[in-house]
Design a protein around this motif. Structure first.
Motif, PDB file in Angstrom:
ATOM      1  N   GLN A 179      19.371  31.617 -24.032  1.00  9.75           N
ATOM      2  CA  GLN A 179      18.976  30.864 -22.845  1.00  9.75           C
ATOM      3  C   GLN A 179      19.598  31.586 -21.656  1.00  9.75           C
ATOM      4  O   GLN A 179      20.821  31.651 -21.544  1.00  9.75           O
ATOM      5  CB  GLN A 179      19.493  29.427 -22.948  1.00  9.75           C
ATOM      6  N   VAL A 180      18.764  32.170 -20.809  1.00 11.37           N
ATOM      7  CA  VAL A 180      19.255  32.879 -19.625  1.00 11.37           C
ATOM      8  C   VAL A 180      18.811  32.093 -18.399  1.00 11.37           C
ATOM      9  O   VAL A 180      17.614  31.900 -18.177  1.00 11.37           O
ATOM     10  CB  VAL A 180      18.722  34.321 -19.556  1.00 11.37           C
ATOM     11  N   LEU A 181      19.771  31.629 -17.635  1.00 10.33           N
ATOM     12  CA  LEU A 181      19.484  30.808 -16.464  1.00 10.33           C
ATOM     13  C   LEU A 181      20.047  31.458 -15.206  1.00 10.33           C
ATOM     14  O   LEU A 181      20.956  32.285 -15.273  1.00 10.33           O
ATOM     15  CB  LEU A 181      20.093  29.413 -16.627  1.00 10.33           C
ATOM     16  N   LEU A 182      19.507  31.050 -14.085  1.00 12.53           N
ATOM     17  CA  LEU A 182      20.081  31.419 -12.797  1.00 12.53           C
ATOM     18  C   LEU A 182      21.234  30.467 -12.479  1.00 12.53           C
ATOM     19  O   LEU A 182      21.277  29.340 -12.988  1.00 12.53           O
ATOM     20  CB  LEU A 182      19.016  31.333 -11.706  1.00 12.53           C
ATOM     21  N   PRO A 183      22.174  30.880 -11.639  1.00 12.31           N
ATOM     22  CA  PRO A 183      23.279  29.982 -11.278  1.00 12.31           C
ATOM     23  C   PRO A 183      22.753  28.741 -10.555  1.00 12.31           C
ATOM     24  O   PRO A 183      21.857  28.836  -9.711  1.00 12.31           O
ATOM     25  CB  PRO A 183      24.148  30.836 -10.341  1.00 12.31           C
ATOM     26  N   VAL A 184      23.318  27.590 -10.897  1.00 17.71           N
ATOM     27  CA  VAL A 184      22.917  26.329 -10.270  1.00 17.71           C
ATOM     28  C   VAL A 184      24.132  25.733  -9.555  1.00 17.71           C
ATOM     29  O   VAL A 184      25.101  25.338 -10.208  1.00 17.71           O
ATOM     30  CB  VAL A 184      22.383  25.326 -11.319  1.00 17.71           C
ATOM     31  N   PRO A 185      24.106  25.664  -8.231  1.00 15.64           N
ATOM     32  CA  PRO A 185      25.232  25.073  -7.489  1.00 15.64           C
ATOM     33  C   PRO A 185      25.169  23.550  -7.524  1.00 15.64           C
ATOM     34  O   PRO A 185      24.732  22.893  -6.578  1.00 15.64           O
ATOM     35  CB  PRO A 185      25.038  25.626  -6.072  1.00 15.64           C
ATOM     36  N   LEU A 186      25.606  22.984  -8.635  1.00 13.25           N
ATOM     37  CA  LEU A 186      25.509  21.539  -8.844  1.00 13.25           C
ATOM     38  C   LEU A 186      26.456  20.780  -7.921  1.00 13.25           C
ATOM     39  O   LEU A 186      27.535  21.275  -7.571  1.00 13.25           O
ATOM     40  CB  LEU A 186      25.837  21.206 -10.298  1.00 13.25           C
ATOM     41  N   PRO A 187      26.081  19.559  -7.544  1.00 15.58           N
ATOM     42  CA  PRO A 187      26.960  18.746  -6.701  1.00 15.58           C
ATOM     43  C   PRO A 187      28.337  18.564  -7.336  1.00 15.58           C
ATOM     44  O   PRO A 187      28.458  18.333  -8.540  1.00 15.58           O
ATOM     45  CB  PRO A 187      26.216  17.408  -6.614  1.00 15.58           C
ATOM     46  N   GLY A 188      29.356  18.692  -6.518  1.00 11.96           N
ATOM     47  CA  GLY A 188      30.718  18.471  -6.983  1.00 11.96           C
ATOM     48  C   GLY A 188      31.405  19.686  -7.559  1.00 11.96           C
ATOM     49  O   GLY A 188      32.605  19.636  -7.845  1.00 11.96           O
ATOM     50  N   GLN A 215      13.157  36.451  -5.269  1.00 15.28           N
ATOM     51  CA  GLN A 215      12.049  36.670  -6.193  1.00 15.28           C
ATOM     52  C   GLN A 215      12.415  37.667  -7.286  1.00 15.28           C
ATOM     53  O   GLN A 215      12.124  37.433  -8.464  1.00 15.28           O
ATOM     54  CB  GLN A 215      10.808  37.157  -5.446  1.00 15.28           C
ATOM     55  N   ASN A 216      13.073  38.776  -6.931  1.00  9.78           N
ATOM     56  CA  ASN A 216      13.386  39.714  -8.009  1.00  9.78           C
ATOM     57  C   ASN A 216      14.536  39.217  -8.880  1.00  9.78           C
ATOM     58  O   ASN A 216      14.704  39.651 -10.012  1.00  9.78           O
ATOM     59  CB  ASN A 216      13.622  41.142  -7.489  1.00  9.78           C
ATOM     60  N   LEU A 217      15.319  38.257  -8.365  1.00 16.38           N
ATOM     61  CA  LEU A 217      16.338  37.624  -9.205  1.00 16.38           C
ATOM     62  C   LEU A 217      15.667  36.792 -10.297  1.00 16.38           C
ATOM     63  O   LEU A 217      16.016  36.885 -11.479  1.00 16.38           O
ATOM     64  CB  LEU A 217      17.241  36.738  -8.346  1.00 16.38           C
ATOM     65  N   GLN A 218      14.676  35.989  -9.898  1.00 21.38           N
ATOM     66  CA  GLN A 218      13.953  35.198 -10.894  1.00 21.38           C
ATOM     67  C   GLN A 218      13.172  36.103 -11.847  1.00 21.38           C
ATOM     68  O   GLN A 218      13.126  35.855 -13.058  1.00 21.38           O
ATOM     69  CB  GLN A 218      12.999  34.222 -10.208  1.00 21.38           C
ATOM     70  N   ASN A 219      12.585  37.162 -11.315  1.00 17.17           N
ATOM     71  CA  ASN A 219      11.837  38.091 -12.168  1.00 17.17           C
ATOM     72  C   ASN A 219      12.740  38.759 -13.201  1.00 17.17           C
ATOM     73  O   ASN A 219      12.307  39.043 -14.324  1.00 17.17           O
ATOM     74  CB  ASN A 219      11.152  39.159 -11.310  1.00 17.17           C
ATOM     75  N   ALA A 220      13.988  39.012 -12.825  1.00 16.60           N
ATOM     76  CA  ALA A 220      14.927  39.630 -13.761  1.00 16.60           C
ATOM     77  C   ALA A 220      15.187  38.716 -14.953  1.00 16.60           C
ATOM     78  O   ALA A 220      15.220  39.166 -16.105  1.00 16.60           O
ATOM     79  CB  ALA A 220      16.236  39.958 -13.041  1.00 16.60           C
ATOM     80  N   VAL A 221      15.365  37.420 -14.687  1.00 18.97           N
ATOM     81  CA  VAL A 221      15.576  36.461 -15.776  1.00 18.97           C
ATOM     82  C   VAL A 221      14.342  36.395 -16.669  1.00 18.97           C
ATOM     83  O   VAL A 221      14.436  36.387 -17.905  1.00 18.97           O
ATOM     84  CB  VAL A 221      15.921  35.070 -15.213  1.00 18.97           C
ATOM     85  N   THR A 239      16.058  27.668 -13.425  1.00 21.19           N
ATOM     86  CA  THR A 239      14.961  28.636 -13.487  1.00 21.19           C
ATOM     87  C   THR A 239      14.472  29.059 -12.104  1.00 21.19           C
ATOM     88  O   THR A 239      13.559  29.877 -12.005  1.00 21.19           O
ATOM     89  CB  THR A 239      13.770  28.071 -14.293  1.00 21.19           C
ATOM     90  N   PHE A 240      15.069  28.510 -11.056  1.00 23.93           N
ATOM     91  CA  PHE A 240      14.658  28.846  -9.694  1.00 23.93           C
ATOM     92  C   PHE A 240      15.868  29.311  -8.884  1.00 23.93           C
ATOM     93  O   PHE A 240      16.969  28.768  -9.035  1.00 23.93           O
ATOM     94  CB  PHE A 240      14.042  27.624  -8.999  1.00 23.93           C
TER      95      PHE A 240
END
Length: 531
Positions: free
Chosen positions: A380-389, A429-435, A416-417
């Motif tokens: 599972q390869v994801l982009l970083p998610v800056p979650l609240p808190g 866009q190329n960050l998402q394309n890399a994943v 994924t975004f």
């Protein structure tokens, strides 16, 4: 006297969420724990509705969503609790809150999403009370106050509006004695099909990863309690697949060994075999006694947060791992026969003053090389998610890098975004394309060919390992091939959904908004893209 109804709703994930199709065989543990706490509360009855796992067709709209108006007409709920543990389901949560508030219900929410930054918007979306922290005791006091029309001021660990202003009551201490809590009753989940059951023994995590919302010193329930939970659910529902949701399995070594021995004995006594998945740190592979006990206990899959094979990124995440140790320790898990699901974060933002040395394509190739060398079963390869808190979100907000929510809403917070301006020379866009390149390389259409070929290989496995072990190894390999085929199909469906979203049109507006803040990273990106 007729009892009041407290209905807990787990909001549906967006259809474009890449994992939404996998949620119809399990559920979230937290809402079940809260419902169980209310179960014996005088004057109340309770139920849980999971919009992601709902099989009562006569209450579904033509689009496949639940008809909550019909549900409310059949069995009116006096109070509604909304599960706010996943940020990507928050827009649906707010939509439901507005509906139920219009129907006259008292609306409550809680979960990791709700922190000081996000609490005000919840009140703007028809939420009456927010529970902060663990909710088993809070919800009972809150429902009694609703029933008896009492003030909310004496209930610890909540936020609500009073005279137009947000009021926070004193925090509620974490629950130390987890064994004192009732065993989660999954029978309270209505109209669902459960194949994989989530269970937990640990709350909190001491690893302090920058991107994670789970904090605090770990607290443990006894091994005996978890075995009792598993036994009850097997004997009542005949469920044999379990996911232990603890963020780090085996944080307490001695009790974990005891847990494994108890599970092994129970399965031997019942002449059954469970399939158990756990999340565990890579460095636990150094403990061979632990690995042997885990295998005997029925643990089949270990879920490991590798996060990255790149030393600079691991340091930024505060993972405490070195790339040179990762391959060796991964091999140790495989030697004991565990299937490994590897979790990765691609494009993690560097700390200020640090420049990553690898180009985007070099980073993609580093991920592929590592995944290939470790022979992981699934990834599972994801982009970083800056979650609240999280500290990550605070850092990126301070740098004016997070895209404003009026353009990029919470529904996109699923990994994924792109959600913030990446480090140059990456663009969103190329960050998402890399994943997508990494995931499509791993989960590809060749899986169909491998599946057909593997069906003819049973004799070779039997010749190599013997009849019993050969068939077991063949089935294990078959399962992994099927997972890859499923992964390929999920990615293809996601790509079709994404084309309909027009996400990058929204992103262009969000990036122009950030330009007003004169952010140097964004100005560099936009000037590079215009050349």
């Amino acid at each position: 006297m007729k009892k009041r109804l407290f209905r807990i709703i787990i909001p549906a994930f967006p259809k474009f969420n890449i994992y939404s199709s996998l949620l119809n065989k399990t559920t979230a543990l937290g809402p079940i724990c809260i419902a169980t706490a209310v179960k014996k509360l005088p004057g109340w009855e309770t139920e849980v509705i999971d919009e992601n796992n709902f099989w009562r067709k006569e209450v579904l709209n033509p689009t496949g969503t639940i008809n909550h108006q019909l549900l409310q007409q059949e069995n009116p709920a006096d109070a509604i609790g909304f599960y706010g543990g996943m940020s990507s389901s928050i827009p649906r949560l707010y939509q439901l809150a507005k509906f139920y508030k219009k129907m006259g219900a008292f609306t409550i929410t809680g979960g990791h999403h709700f922190v000081s930054e996000t609490i005000p918007e919840a009140f703007d979306n028809k939420i009456d009370v927010i529970a902060i922290g663990e909710g088993e005791d809070t919800i009972k006091e809150l429902l009694i106050a609703i029933q008896e029309n009492k003030s909310l001021n004496d209930i610890r660990g909540i936020a609500f509006k009073e005279n137009g202003k947000i009021k926070y009551t004193p925090p509620r201490p974490p629950i130390d004695d987890l064994d004192s809590l009732p065993i989660p009753d999954f029978g309270l989940l209505k109209y669902a099909r459960l194949i994989l059951l989530p269970l937990g023994r640990v709350r909190g995590c001491g690893m302090n990863c920058e991107f994670c919302a789970v904090k605090g010193a770990p607290r443990f329930a006894s091994p005996e309690r978890l075995v009792e939970e598993i036994a009850k659910n097997y004997e009542k529902f005949n469920i044999r697949e379990f996911f232990i949701v603890d963020d780090l399995f085996a944080q307490d070594r001695e009790d974990t060994l005891k847990l494994c021995k108890l599970l092994s004995r129970y399965q031997a006594r019942k002449n059954i075999k469970f399939k158990i998945s756990v999340q565990i740190r890579l460095d636990k592979a150094k403990d061979e006694e632990l690995l042997s006990a885990m295998k005997d206990a029925g643990i089949r899959t270990v879920i490991i947060g590798f996060e990255s094979p790149i030393a600079e990124e691991l340091k930024a995440m505060r993972k405490g791992l070195k790339p040179e140790d990762i391959v060796r320790l991964t091999k140790r898990y495989q030697d004991y026969g565990f299937a490994i699901h590897g979790m990765f974060i691609f494009g993690y933002p560097a700390k200020e003053g640090v420049n990553y040395s690898k180009t985007p394509q070099e980073r993609v190739e580093a991920f592929k090389k590592f995944i290939d060398s470790t022979c992981l079963d699934t990834i599972q390869v994801l982009l970083p998610v800056p979650l609240p808190g999280t500290e990550l979100r605070k850092r990126l907000l301070a740098q004016n890098r997070i895209y404003p929510s009026q353009y990029i809403g919470w529904e996109y917070y699923d990994g994924t975004f792109p959600l913030f301006e990446p480090d140059p020379p990456f663009t969103p866009q190329n960050l998402q394309n890399a994943v997508l390149e990494i995931m499509s390389w791993f989960y590809n259409r060749k899986g169909y060919f491998r599946l057909n070929l593997h069906l003819f290989l049973i004799p070779s496995y039997i010749l190599r390992y013997g009849p019993k072990k050969g068939l077991r190894e063949w089935k294990k390999k078959l399962r992994m091939i099927i997972y890859k085929v499923i992964g390929y199909r999920i990615i293809q469906r996601w790509l079709i959904q994404q084309e309909k979203l027009r996400y990058f049109e929204k992103l262009d507006l969000a990036r122009k908004y950030l330009v007003k803040g004169k952010h140097p990273v964004l100005n560099f990106q936009l000037s590079s893209e215009s050349k």
